[in-house]
Design a protein around this motif. Structure first.
Motif, mmCIF file in Angstrom:
data_model
loop_
_atom_site.group_PDB
_atom_site.id
_atom_site.type_symbol
_atom_site.label_atom_id
_atom_site.label_comp_id
_atom_site.label_asym_id
_atom_site.label_seq_id
_atom_site.Cartn_x
_atom_site.Cartn_y
_atom_site.Cartn_z
ATOM 1 N N LEU A 90 0.817 -1.210 0.000
ATOM 2 C CA LEU A 90 0.000 0.000 0.000
ATOM 3 C C LEU A 90 0.856 1.268 0.000
ATOM 4 C CD1 LEU A 90 -2.745 -1.049 2.577
ATOM 5 C CD2 LEU A 90 -2.862 -1.110 0.074
ATOM 6 N N HIS A 91 2.046 1.185 0.576
ATOM 7 C CA HIS A 91 2.927 2.349 0.662
ATOM 8 C C HIS A 91 4.367 1.894 0.457
ATOM 9 C CE1 HIS A 91 -0.412 4.629 2.368
ATOM 10 N NE2 HIS A 91 -0.610 3.606 3.172
ATOM 11 N N GLY A 92 5.157 2.763 -0.112
ATOM 12 C CA GLY A 92 6.580 2.531 -0.257
ATOM 13 C C GLY A 92 7.315 3.843 -0.032
ATOM 14 N N PHE A 93 8.415 3.785 0.654
ATOM 15 C CA PHE A 93 9.196 4.974 0.969
ATOM 16 C C PHE A 93 10.662 4.668 0.689
ATOM 17 C CE2 PHE A 93 5.716 4.341 3.947
ATOM 18 C CZ PHE A 93 4.977 5.501 3.784
ATOM 19 N N ILE A 94 11.414 5.694 0.323
ATOM 20 C CA ILE A 94 12.841 5.521 0.097
ATOM 21 C C ILE A 94 13.569 6.722 0.693
ATOM 22 C CG2 ILE A 94 12.865 6.578 -2.199
ATOM 23 C CD1 ILE A 94 14.877 4.281 -2.954
ATOM 24 N N SER A 95 14.729 6.465 1.262
ATOM 25 C CA SER A 95 15.515 7.541 1.871
ATOM 26 C C SER A 95 16.041 8.485 0.788
ATOM 27 C CB SER A 95 16.674 6.964 2.693
ATOM 28 O OG SER A 95 17.576 6.275 1.851
ATOM 29 N N VAL A 108 11.296 1.261 2.561
ATOM 30 C CA VAL A 108 10.311 0.555 3.372
ATOM 31 C C VAL A 108 9.085 0.296 2.503
ATOM 32 C CG1 VAL A 108 8.756 0.709 5.364
ATOM 33 C CG2 VAL A 108 11.064 1.637 5.528
ATOM 34 N N THR A 109 8.585 -0.925 2.561
ATOM 35 C CA THR A 109 7.299 -1.235 1.953
ATOM 36 C C THR A 109 6.372 -1.723 3.052
ATOM 37 O OG1 THR A 109 8.087 -3.467 1.386
ATOM 38 C CG2 THR A 109 8.185 -1.788 -0.344
ATOM 39 N N THR A 110 5.123 -1.354 2.953
ATOM 40 C CA THR A 110 4.146 -1.754 3.954
ATOM 41 C C THR A 110 2.796 -1.934 3.279
ATOM 42 O OG1 THR A 110 3.172 -1.224 6.114
ATOM 43 C CG2 THR A 110 3.613 0.641 4.634
ATOM 44 N N GLY A 111 2.013 -2.832 3.836
ATOM 45 C CA GLY A 111 0.709 -3.106 3.256
ATOM 46 C C GLY A 111 -0.025 -4.160 4.056
ATOM 47 N N ILE A 112 -0.877 -4.892 3.372
ATOM 48 C CA ILE A 112 -1.690 -5.922 4.020
ATOM 49 C C ILE A 112 -1.403 -7.275 3.362
ATOM 50 C CG2 ILE A 112 -3.494 -4.340 4.773
ATOM 51 C CD1 ILE A 112 -5.145 -5.159 2.349
ATOM 52 N N TYR A 113 -1.703 -8.333 4.098
ATOM 53 C CA TYR A 113 -1.508 -9.675 3.555
ATOM 54 C C TYR A 113 -2.665 -10.574 3.957
ATOM 55 C CZ TYR A 113 -0.163 -11.347 8.187
ATOM 56 O OH TYR A 113 -0.169 -11.676 9.520
ATOM 57 N N GLY A 117 -7.894 -30.254 8.263
ATOM 58 C CA GLY A 117 -9.012 -30.282 7.339
ATOM 59 C C GLY A 117 -9.827 -29.001 7.278
ATOM 60 N N LYS A 118 -9.474 -27.995 8.068
ATOM 61 C CA LYS A 118 -10.206 -26.732 8.084
ATOM 62 C C LYS A 118 -9.373 -25.642 7.428
ATOM 63 C CE LYS A 118 -12.611 -27.631 12.424
ATOM 64 N NZ LYS A 118 -12.834 -27.138 13.796
ATOM 65 N N GLN A 119 -10.055 -24.787 6.676
ATOM 66 C CA GLN A 119 -9.357 -23.670 6.059
ATOM 67 C C GLN A 119 -9.124 -22.566 7.093
ATOM 68 O OE1 GLN A 119 -11.352 -21.174 3.102
ATOM 69 N NE2 GLN A 119 -9.489 -21.270 1.863
ATOM 70 N N ILE A 120 -7.886 -22.148 7.217
ATOM 71 C CA ILE A 120 -7.499 -21.075 8.120
ATOM 72 C C ILE A 120 -7.155 -19.859 7.266
ATOM 73 C CG2 ILE A 120 -5.885 -20.341 9.918
ATOM 74 C CD1 ILE A 120 -7.619 -22.768 10.719
ATOM 75 N N ILE A 121 -7.727 -18.716 7.610
ATOM 76 C CA ILE A 121 -7.432 -17.477 6.905
ATOM 77 C C ILE A 121 -6.881 -16.487 7.923
ATOM 78 C CG2 ILE A 121 -8.355 -15.550 5.563
ATOM 79 C CD1 ILE A 121 -10.565 -17.487 4.604
ATOM 80 N N GLN A 122 -5.674 -16.030 7.676
ATOM 81 C CA GLN A 122 -5.027 -15.045 8.545
ATOM 82 C C GLN A 122 -4.813 -13.772 7.736
ATOM 83 O OE1 GLN A 122 -1.484 -17.282 9.477
ATOM 84 N NE2 GLN A 122 -2.362 -18.042 11.381
ATOM 85 N N LYS A 123 -5.207 -12.645 8.309
ATOM 86 C CA LYS A 123 -5.032 -11.356 7.653
ATOM 87 C C LYS A 123 -4.265 -10.436 8.575
ATOM 88 C CE LYS A 123 -9.121 -11.699 4.833
ATOM 89 N NZ LYS A 123 -10.026 -10.887 4.037
ATOM 90 N N GLY A 124 -3.462 -9.565 8.000
ATOM 91 C CA GLY A 124 -2.716 -8.635 8.826
ATOM 92 C C GLY A 124 -2.007 -7.585 7.996
ATOM 93 N N LYS A 125 -1.130 -6.866 8.669
ATOM 94 C CA LYS A 125 -0.316 -5.829 8.050
ATOM 95 C C LYS A 125 1.133 -6.279 8.086
ATOM 96 C CE LYS A 125 -3.430 -2.310 9.737
ATOM 97 N NZ LYS A 125 -3.623 -1.280 10.742
ATOM 98 N N TYR A 126 1.924 -5.781 7.157
ATOM 99 C CA TYR A 126 3.342 -6.112 7.156
ATOM 100 C C TYR A 126 4.162 -4.856 6.912
ATOM 101 C CZ TYR A 126 3.582 -5.622 2.108
ATOM 102 O OH TYR A 126 3.549 -5.113 0.845
ATOM 103 N N MET A 127 5.416 -4.925 7.304
ATOM 104 C CA MET A 127 6.377 -3.874 7.022
ATOM 105 C C MET A 127 7.715 -4.531 6.738
ATOM 106 S SD MET A 127 7.899 -0.741 9.238
ATOM 107 C CE MET A 127 9.219 -1.724 9.908
ATOM 108 N N THR A 128 8.326 -4.146 5.644
ATOM 109 C CA THR A 128 9.627 -4.672 5.264
ATOM 110 C C THR A 128 10.572 -3.504 5.034
ATOM 111 O OG1 THR A 128 8.554 -6.553 4.182
ATOM 112 C CG2 THR A 128 10.859 -6.138 3.615
ATOM 113 N N THR A 129 11.742 -3.562 5.652
ATOM 114 C CA THR A 129 12.768 -2.545 5.455
ATOM 115 C C THR A 129 13.844 -3.133 4.557
ATOM 116 O OG1 THR A 129 12.329 -1.636 7.649
ATOM 117 C CG2 THR A 129 14.396 -0.996 6.601
#
Length: 98
Positions: free
Chosen positions: A45-50, A57-62, A70-82
């Motif tokens: 969703l966002h990207g920044f550079i010095s 830095v990149t940040t967004g959702i996953y 046997g059950k479907q698990i769905i995990q949602k969240g935010k991430y940040m990578t430098t």
């Protein structure tokens, strides 16, 4: 792992300690991708550079989907990578999701 710097840091789930050893990061990632019917979707969703263009830095959702007992698990969240520019390549120096 080819995008991970030689010395990097990864945040973990459930308030576990950060991982700062690439062999442990590799094992952590390996366990995730061994999950049954794993699917990952990252939406930056966002990207920044010095100003000097050496850090970014990149940040967004996953969404991570897999089968567990046997059950479907769905995990949602935010991430940040430098990212750090090392030579001519961009490498991950810090990664965390919640």
């Amino acid at each position: 792992m080819k995008y991970t710097a030689d010395h990097s840091l990864m945040g973990t789930i459930n308030h576990l300690p950060y991982i700062n050893d690439n062999s442990q990061i590799r094992e952590s990632i390996k366990k995730v991708f061994e999950l049954d019917h794993i699917s990952f979707i990252w939406e930056p969703l966002h990207g920044f550079i010095s100003d000097d263009e050496t850090l970014g830095v990149t940040t967004g959702i996953y969404t991570r989907t897999f089968l567990q007992d046997g059950k479907q698990i769905i995990q949602k969240g935010k991430y940040m990578t430098t990212w750090k520019k090392i030579g001519t390549e961009w490498k991950i120096v810090f990664d965390m999701g919640n």
